[in-house]
Design a protein around this motif. Structure first.
Motif, PDB file in Angstrom:
ATOM      1  N   LEU A 402       0.759  -1.281   0.028  1.00 10.05           N
ATOM      2  CA  LEU A 402      -0.079  -0.050  -0.147  1.00 10.05           C
ATOM      3  C   LEU A 402       0.883   1.359  -0.092  1.00 10.05           C
ATOM      4  O   LEU A 402       0.604   2.340  -0.751  1.00 10.05           O
ATOM      5  N   VAL A 403       1.845   1.358   0.797  1.00  9.27           N
ATOM      6  CA  VAL A 403       2.829   2.336   0.906  1.00  9.27           C
ATOM      7  C   VAL A 403       3.580   2.625  -0.479  1.00  9.27           C
ATOM      8  O   VAL A 403       3.608   3.894  -1.148  1.00  9.27           O
ATOM      9  N   THR A 404       3.926   1.341  -0.911  1.00  9.03           N
ATOM     10  CA  THR A 404       4.736   1.378  -2.376  1.00  9.03           C
ATOM     11  C   THR A 404       3.798   1.874  -3.410  1.00  9.03           C
ATOM     12  O   THR A 404       4.096   2.862  -4.153  1.00  9.03           O
ATOM     13  N   ARG A 405       2.517   1.516  -3.447  1.00 11.46           N
ATOM     14  CA  ARG A 405       1.494   1.923  -4.311  1.00 11.46           C
ATOM     15  C   ARG A 405       1.225   3.282  -4.406  1.00 11.46           C
ATOM     16  O   ARG A 405       1.288   4.129  -5.500  1.00 11.46           O
ATOM     17  N   ARG A 406       1.148   3.921  -3.096  1.00  5.95           N
ATOM     18  CA  ARG A 406       0.884   5.464  -2.933  1.00  5.95           C
ATOM     19  C   ARG A 406       1.933   6.150  -3.623  1.00  5.95           C
ATOM     20  O   ARG A 406       1.750   7.090  -4.167  1.00  5.95           O
ATOM     21  N   GLU A 407       3.334   5.789  -3.377  1.00  6.24           N
ATOM     22  CA  GLU A 407       4.189   6.471  -3.634  1.00  6.24           C
ATOM     23  C   GLU A 407       4.382   6.369  -5.165  1.00  6.24           C
ATOM     24  O   GLU A 407       4.616   7.343  -5.925  1.00  6.24           O
ATOM     25  N   GLU A 408       4.133   5.277  -5.785  1.00  5.40           N
ATOM     26  CA  GLU A 408       4.034   5.191  -7.353  1.00  5.40           C
ATOM     27  C   GLU A 408       3.006   5.923  -7.915  1.00  5.40           C
ATOM     28  O   GLU A 408       3.530   6.547  -8.989  1.00  5.40           O
ATOM     29  N   LEU A 409       1.812   5.908  -7.329  1.00  4.14           N
ATOM     30  CA  LEU A 409       0.857   6.621  -7.885  1.00  4.14           C
ATOM     31  C   LEU A 409       1.151   8.321  -7.649  1.00  4.14           C
ATOM     32  O   LEU A 409       0.854   9.025  -8.477  1.00  4.14           O
ATOM     33  N   LYS A 410       1.544   8.621  -6.611  1.00  2.00           N
ATOM     34  CA  LYS A 410       2.157   9.975  -6.644  1.00  2.00           C
ATOM     35  C   LYS A 410       3.237  10.429  -7.520  1.00  2.00           C
ATOM     36  O   LYS A 410       3.106  11.651  -7.812  1.00  2.00           O
ATOM     37  N   LEU A 411       3.924   9.582  -7.862  1.00  2.00           N
ATOM     38  CA  LEU A 411       5.128   9.927  -8.785  1.00  2.00           C
ATOM     39  C   LEU A 411       4.397   9.965  -9.946  1.00  2.00           C
ATOM     40  O   LEU A 411       4.738  10.951 -10.824  1.00  2.00           O
ATOM     41  N   VAL A 412       3.341   9.140 -10.732  1.00  2.00           N
ATOM     42  CA  VAL A 412       2.734   9.281 -11.808  1.00  2.00           C
ATOM     43  C   VAL A 412       2.073  10.452 -11.991  1.00  2.00           C
ATOM     44  O   VAL A 412       1.877  11.333 -12.666  1.00  2.00           O
ATOM     45  N   GLN A 413       1.232  10.811 -10.648  1.00  2.00           N
ATOM     46  CA  GLN A 413       0.651  11.939 -10.491  1.00  2.00           C
ATOM     47  C   GLN A 413       1.329  13.223 -10.931  1.00  2.00           C
ATOM     48  O   GLN A 413       1.273  14.044 -11.885  1.00  2.00           O
ATOM     49  N   SER A 414       2.593  13.465 -10.260  1.00  2.00           N
ATOM     50  CA  SER A 414       3.727  14.569 -10.566  1.00  2.00           C
ATOM     51  C   SER A 414       4.022  14.522 -11.833  1.00  2.00           C
ATOM     52  O   SER A 414       4.015  15.702 -12.485  1.00  2.00           O
ATOM     53  N   THR A 415       4.397  13.463 -12.231  1.00  2.00           N
ATOM     54  CA  THR A 415       4.799  13.280 -13.890  1.00  2.00           C
ATOM     55  C   THR A 415       3.788  13.613 -14.702  1.00  2.00           C
ATOM     56  O   THR A 415       4.096  14.731 -15.643  1.00  2.00           O
ATOM     57  N   LYS A 416       2.757  13.233 -14.690  1.00  2.00           N
ATOM     58  CA  LYS A 416       1.629  13.516 -15.377  1.00  2.00           C
ATOM     59  C   LYS A 416       1.377  15.072 -15.486  1.00  2.00           C
ATOM     60  O   LYS A 416       1.105  15.707 -16.453  1.00  2.00           O
ATOM     61  N   ARG A 417       1.381  15.651 -14.271  1.00  2.00           N
ATOM     62  CA  ARG A 417       0.924  17.208 -13.971  1.00  2.00           C
ATOM     63  C   ARG A 417       1.930  17.874 -14.745  1.00  2.00           C
ATOM     64  O   ARG A 417       1.660  18.834 -15.592  1.00  2.00           O
ATOM     65  N   SER A 418       3.141  17.381 -14.596  1.00  2.00           N
ATOM     66  CA  SER A 418       4.130  18.241 -15.347  1.00  2.00           C
ATOM     67  C   SER A 418       4.349  18.084 -16.790  1.00  2.00           C
ATOM     68  O   SER A 418       4.369  19.403 -17.565  1.00  2.00           O
ATOM     69  N   GLU A 419       3.695  16.901 -17.246  1.00  2.00           N
ATOM     70  CA  GLU A 419       3.696  16.804 -18.742  1.00  2.00           C
ATOM     71  C   GLU A 419       2.532  17.737 -19.155  1.00  2.00           C
ATOM     72  O   GLU A 419       2.462  18.246 -20.253  1.00  2.00           O
ATOM     73  N   ALA A 420       1.365  17.607 -18.424  1.00  2.00           N
ATOM     74  CA  ALA A 420       0.243  18.323 -18.844  1.00  2.00           C
ATOM     75  C   ALA A 420       0.733  19.884 -18.854  1.00  2.00           C
ATOM     76  O   ALA A 420       0.098  20.824 -19.826  1.00  2.00           O
ATOM     77  N   THR A 421       1.555  20.370 -17.807  1.00  2.00           N
ATOM     78  CA  THR A 421       1.770  21.977 -17.702  1.00  2.00           C
ATOM     79  C   THR A 421       2.495  22.175 -18.772  1.00  2.00           C
ATOM     80  O   THR A 421       2.491  23.295 -19.281  1.00  2.00           O
ATOM     81  N   ARG A 422       3.648  21.463 -19.405  1.00  2.00           N
ATOM     82  CA  ARG A 422       4.304  21.710 -20.538  1.00  2.00           C
ATOM     83  C   ARG A 422       3.611  21.639 -21.707  1.00  2.00           C
ATOM     84  O   ARG A 422       3.653  22.658 -22.500  1.00  2.00           O
ATOM     85  N   ASP A 423       2.521  20.761 -21.920  1.00  2.78           N
ATOM     86  CA  ASP A 423       1.607  20.916 -23.075  1.00  2.78           C
ATOM     87  C   ASP A 423       0.947  22.091 -23.076  1.00  2.78           C
ATOM     88  O   ASP A 423       0.443  22.350 -24.150  1.00  2.78           O
ATOM     89  N   LEU A 424       0.362  22.437 -21.828  1.00  2.00           N
ATOM     90  CA  LEU A 424      -0.614  23.809 -21.645  1.00  2.00           C
ATOM     91  C   LEU A 424       0.258  24.902 -22.314  1.00  2.00           C
ATOM     92  O   LEU A 424      -0.154  25.931 -22.789  1.00  2.00           O
ATOM     93  N   THR A 425       1.563  24.964 -21.912  1.00  2.07           N
ATOM     94  CA  THR A 425       2.492  26.029 -22.307  1.00  2.07           C
ATOM     95  C   THR A 425       2.323  26.149 -23.762  1.00  2.07           C
ATOM     96  O   THR A 425       2.410  27.158 -24.342  1.00  2.07           O
ATOM     97  N   THR A 426       2.411  25.192 -24.315  1.00  2.00           N
ATOM     98  CA  THR A 426       2.611  25.139 -26.057  1.00  2.00           C
ATOM     99  C   THR A 426       1.309  25.509 -26.408  1.00  2.00           C
ATOM    100  O   THR A 426       1.333  25.840 -27.781  1.00  2.00           O
ATOM    101  N   SER A 427       0.399  25.057 -25.652  1.00  2.00           N
ATOM    102  CA  SER A 427      -1.036  25.417 -26.386  1.00  2.00           C
ATOM    103  C   SER A 427      -1.599  26.877 -25.970  1.00  2.00           C
ATOM    104  O   SER A 427      -2.646  27.260 -26.418  1.00  2.00           O
ATOM    105  N   ARG A 428      -0.909  27.658 -25.173  1.00  2.00           N
ATOM    106  CA  ARG A 428      -1.286  29.041 -24.627  1.00  2.00           C
ATOM    107  C   ARG A 428      -1.927  29.962 -25.866  1.00  2.00           C
ATOM    108  O   ARG A 428      -2.854  30.326 -25.531  1.00  2.00           O
ATOM    109  N   GLU A 429      -1.138  29.985 -27.010  1.00  2.00           N
ATOM    110  CA  GLU A 429      -1.607  30.930 -27.912  1.00  2.00           C
ATOM    111  C   GLU A 429      -2.978  30.598 -28.268  1.00  2.00           C
ATOM    112  O   GLU A 429      -3.703  31.395 -28.618  1.00  2.00           O
TER     113      GLU A 429
END
Length: 574
Positions: A402-429
């Motif tokens: 459970l602890v490992t899974r929670r950390e894995e999900l948090k890592l995926v969440q953080s990674t996906k958020r970062s990817e979405a933020t980068r994609d959003l930056t390119t779509s700002r115009e």
């Protein structure tokens, strides 16, 4: 773009749509009475029929028509050609398709004897109208062609323009709006799964802390219980390794009892000898003291001034010698007896030590051994403890997972958020352009500022509309209208939106006449300049007089339903 809506009933007039602005009007007849109404004339029924042919569900109000063999045909532009789709109200699992031009080449592989399954038709609609690959809809919880169509054929008017119905889930709303805006909707889908997993873990953790799930406990508690069981198991293993199976345990018990009785007898005798020893030692000491401290009779009488005769002196001397001999014999006797007692006490002590060792050995043998049943019972106890330890090991592993899974999900969440933020930056115009178009429409309608913004949170892309005066029914309806019109305008450019937009009359409910007039004019001007198509249903009394007199509006009326027509649009009362 829609071309025609018709049914297989000769007395029902087809509706022929045109490019640009289209209006279906409920009008008051010259000979109508107070009992006649422009409501319930079939305006919304037209949208129900359109949705049904476009792979939607049959509305319950239309079910009576199914028994009469009704079929609905919708003709529209798809894949660069004309497609006529006919669906039966009685059995709508398959549709009959007629296509010409380039559309025929695209659709023919999907047909079987001129018919197509509902799922295949839905996939074709997604591909033709939204450039949506069929695999995107196949994904569980992904995009839905029907939901996308509900954004362009508005039959409900929720306060939130990002939703098609008030009950629509936040994830579904975000996914479909992201797709319409040309953003990566799968980021939202993936983050929704991550959040779902984190929420489940949060519930499990809370239940664990509250002790609601017996098999799930904090790792530290499980580890403590396991340590206790480990110590207990080690003790049982030591006892089993030293266990000896006794052929006749009863005889060993009898021998231990005999040894105990003999030890008790010897200890009693030792007490007696010890007491005799102490008595002899005291007597010997007293006889010695008397001999040393005694005063002769001659000295006593001389001191008293008595003159003793020689015969008396001789007798006294003989008595003294006899007494001395007697004391000497007594001392010798006591000394000998003391020596004998010492020897006997020592021998008895040695014997007691030997017997104690024999008895202890017998008792240890009894304690460490027994019958075969006892050994099996001990092994059963050890097996039970080992089984409990194995269960605890599994629980500890689950707690760690459970602890490992929670950390894995948090890592995926953080990674996906970062990817979405980068994609959003390119779509700002592009997003800023869409926001500006939306803001301009709201400014022209209400003279107030509005903005459509996109940000990123743990659930992916978050869409927000800020507008002065929002909260009132009229303003909220026009926010939805401007959002839809902006999506149509942008979609024609990006191909993520079909070139048509359909609004039910409820979109204009509660809107001031001036804003209603402005909205209708916006729609007409926008589709005129972009080559799109706008269709609306509305009562004539809801159309401002200045709009009714406009030539573009008169030309755009494709069907007028009088309040005196029996059965309204379909000519049926049901």
């Amino acid at each position: 773009m829609f071309i025609r809506l018709s049914v297989n009933q000769d007395d029902v007039t087809p509706i022929d749509f045109q490019p640009g602005f289209n209006a279906i009007i409920a009008e008051r007849a010259h000979d109508s009475t107070d009992q006649d109404s422009r409501n319930a004339r079939g305006k919304s029924t037209m949208l129900m029929l359109m949705n049904y042919v476009l792979a939607g569900s049959l509305h319950k109000s239309l079910r009576p028509l199914a028994d009469d063999g009704w079929e609905v045909t919708l003709t529209l532009r798809m894949f660069g050609g004309t497609v006529a789709a006919t669906r039966s109200l009685a059995s709508g699992r398959r549709l009959t398709i007629f296509a010409d031009g380039s559309a025929r080449e695209m659709i023919t592989p999907w047909l079987t004897e001129g018919e197509i399954t509902l799922d295949s038709w839905k996939a074709l609609l997604g591909l033709a109208l939204f450039r949506l690959e069929p695999a995107a809809e196949d994904e569980t919880g992904g995009l839905s062609v029907r939901t996308l169509l509900s954004y362009v054929i508005r039959t409900d008017t929720p306060r939130d323009p990002f939703k098609v119905i008030p009950q629509q889930g936040a994830t579904s709303s975000r996914e479909h709006v992201a797709f319409l805006l040309g953003l990566d909707w799968q980021v939202i889908h993936e983050l929704a799964n991550v959040k779902k997993g984190l929420d489940q873990l949060k519930v499990i953790t809370a239940a664990t802390k509250e002790g609601l799930v017996a098999s799930l406990r904090p790792e530290e508690e499980l580890a403590l219980d396991r340590a206790a069981l480990k110590n207990e198991a080690d003790e049982w293993r030591a006892r089993i390794s030293g266990f000896r199976i006794l052929e006749d345990p009863n005889s060993l018990v009898a021998r231990a009892d005999l040894l105990t009785a003999e030890i008790s007898r010897l200890r009693d005798a030792a007490v007696v000898d010890r007491r005799m020893h102490d008595l002899y030692v005291a007597s010997l000491a007293e006889s010695t003291d008397v001999d040393e401290e005694s005063v002769s009779v001659e000295d006593l009488l001389s001191a008293a001034g008595v003159i003793l005769a020689d015969g008396f002196k001789r007798q006294v001397s003989e008595v003294r010698d006899f007494h001395a001999t007697l004391l000497a014999n007594r001392r010798q006797f006591l000394s000998v007896e003391i020596e004998n007692l010492d020897a006997r006490i020592q021998r008895r002590a040695d014997e007691l030590t030997r017997l104690d060792e024999q008895r202890d050995a017998a008792l240890r043998t009894l304690d460490a051994g027994g019958a075969l049943d006892e050994l099996n019972a001990m092994r059963g106890e050890l097996s039970d403890i080992e089984a409990r330890m194995a269960a605890l090991d599994l629980q500890i592993e689950q707690a760690r997972e459970l602890v490992t899974r929670r950390e894995e999900l948090k890592l995926v969440q953080s990674t996906k958020r970062s990817e979405a933020t980068r994609d959003l930056t390119t779509s700002r115009e592009k997003l800023d352009r869409i926001s500006d178009r939306f803001s301009q429409k709201m400014r022209q309608l209400y003279g107030k500022d509005a903005a459509l913004t996109v940000s990123v949170d743990d659930a992916g892309y978050k869409f927000t509309i800020s507008a002065s005066g929002s909260g009132s029914t009229g303003v909220d309806r026009m926010i939805l209208f401007c959002f839809d019109l902006t999506m149509l305008e942008e979609g024609i450019i990006t191909n993520h939106h079909p070139d048509f937009l359909v609004h039910d009359s409820s979109v204009f409910d509660g809107v001031d006449p001036r804003q209603r007039a402005g909205a209708l004019h916006f729609a007409q001007a926008m589709v005129e300049s972009t080559g799109g198509q706008y269709i609306c249903t509305i009562n004539s009394n809801d159309v401002p007089d200045e709009v009714l007199e406009q030539e573009w509006f008169k030309t755009g009326i494709v069907r007028t339903i009088l309040d005196t027509e029996t059965g309204g649009l379909l000519g049926r009362e049901f």
